[in-house]
Design an enzyme around this catalytic site. Structure first.
Site, PDB file in Angstrom:
ATOM      1  CG  PHE A 162      19.208 -46.667 -37.246  1.00  0.00           C
ATOM      2  CD1 PHE A 162      19.799 -46.568 -35.734  1.00  0.00           C
ATOM      3  CD2 PHE A 162      20.154 -46.748 -38.152  1.00  0.00           C
ATOM      4  CE1 PHE A 162      21.176 -46.550 -35.511  1.00  0.00           C
ATOM      5  CE2 PHE A 162      21.408 -46.662 -37.776  1.00  0.00           C
ATOM      6  CZ  PHE A 162      22.118 -46.449 -36.672  1.00  0.00           C
ATOM      7  CG  ASP A 163      11.245 -47.260 -35.460  1.00  0.00           C
ATOM      8  OD1 ASP A 163      10.653 -46.966 -36.600  1.00  0.00           O
ATOM      9  OD2 ASP A 163      10.943 -47.027 -34.320  1.00  0.00           O
TER      10      ASP A 163
END
Length: 312
Positions: A162-163
């Site tokens: 994930f960012d």
């Protein structure tokens, strides 16, 4: 009849994300709906090839293997096909051995409106409009992008990356960066290091993954997560303290200070990566399956932003 299991992770996925429907979609766009329907009926016994998200779905469903009587994950098909043309989709699901038994075929209408009824935690689709509607309705959702690379993970382990800002976290800090520049962003994050960030659209999905991980010994979990962000020191501290405040463990965290994310995602072996910025998605999808999250300041129309926007 399959019964709903409380606290189960529910993933809704479109047929074009699950299978390779490029040929069929080309027929629809060039020759129209009638030709598309005729093509699907004529080929309904011909299994479709796997799509970009197919390996991800296989690994998600494999999380149920240790205890089939207590499934941890359910995958639901949500498709703009009609029930008639959707027959080929279900035949392909059966041919592939995927344990998918629930579906919604909407006959061309938006499919995201059924997410609440199914109790979906995540929606993956190749239709950017449906994904945007799901994000606006408060769901974790991403547009699955064409990819030339697939993550391999470690053996059969599922790996999801994930960012941070505008994905796991809200875009409040990224908005400062976009509107006032890097120095203002860094100063704000240093001053607010002890203040947890508000949650973004994927917070609850990460929390659900964390609950699944808790069912396994730490050194034998079939699932691994990573935060891969453009943040760097000293802005890393607020991200770490935010996850701590949420009581959510993330296995790996990479603070890249603006470096391209693609090579690091390949090294991590991500089965999928979620990011809000198209540039990062373009770097990532060369190496791994990638979902664009149309949320936050980076996805607002330019007219809604001040003239002093700083591009990232």
């Amino acid at each position: 009849m399959t019964q709903q299991v409380p606290d189960k992770l529910v993933i809704a996925i479109s047929s074009r994300a699950l299978f390779d429907l490029d040929e069929s979609h080309h027929i629809y766009e060039t020759d129209g709906l009638a030709a598309y329907c005729a093509h699907q009926r004529a080929h309904e016994s011909v299994p479709l090839a796997p799509g970009v998200a197919f390996p991800l779905v296989q690994k998600l469903l494999a999380l149920n293997t240790p205890d089939p009587q207590r499934p941890r994950v359910e995958v639901i098909l949500v498709s703009r096909n009609s029930a008639d043309t959707g027959l080929r989709i279900f035949n392909s699901i059966r041919h592939s051995g995927l344990d998918i038994v629930r579906a919604a075929f909407t006959g061309g209408a938006s499919s995201q409106r059924y997410l609440a009824a199914f109790g979906a935690h995540l929606f993956l689709s190749a239709d950017a409009g449906d994904v945007r509607a799901a994000i606006d309705a408060g769901y974790a959702a991403a547009t699955i992008l064409p990819s030339s690379g697939q993550g391999e993970g470690a053996g059969g382990q599922l790996r999801i990356a994930f960012d941070g800002d505008a994905v796991l976290f809200s875009d409040v800090s990224e908005r400062i960066y976009k509107q006032r520049g890097l120095a203002a962003f860094a100063a704000n994050e240093l001053a607010e290091a002890g203040t947890p960030l508000p949650g973004g659209p994927f917070k609850e999905f990460l929390a659900a993954l964390h609950r699944i991980q808790a069912d396994f010994p730490q050194d034998a979990a079939p699932l691994r997560t990573a935060l891969i962000t453009a943040r760097s020191a000293p802005s890393h501290e607020r991200a770490i303290r935010t996850l701590r405040a949420w009581n959510i463990n993330i296995d790996e965290a990479l603070f890249l200070g603006g470096m391209p994310k693609g090579p690091f995602l390949k090294a991590f072996g991500a089965d999928i990566f979620f990011d809000d910025q198209q540039g990062h998605c373009d770097s990532a999808r060369v190496h791994v399956a990638t979902g664009h999250v149309p949320y936050g300041v980076a996805n607002e129309a330019p007219a809604s932003l001040p003239f002093s926007v700083v591009s990232q």
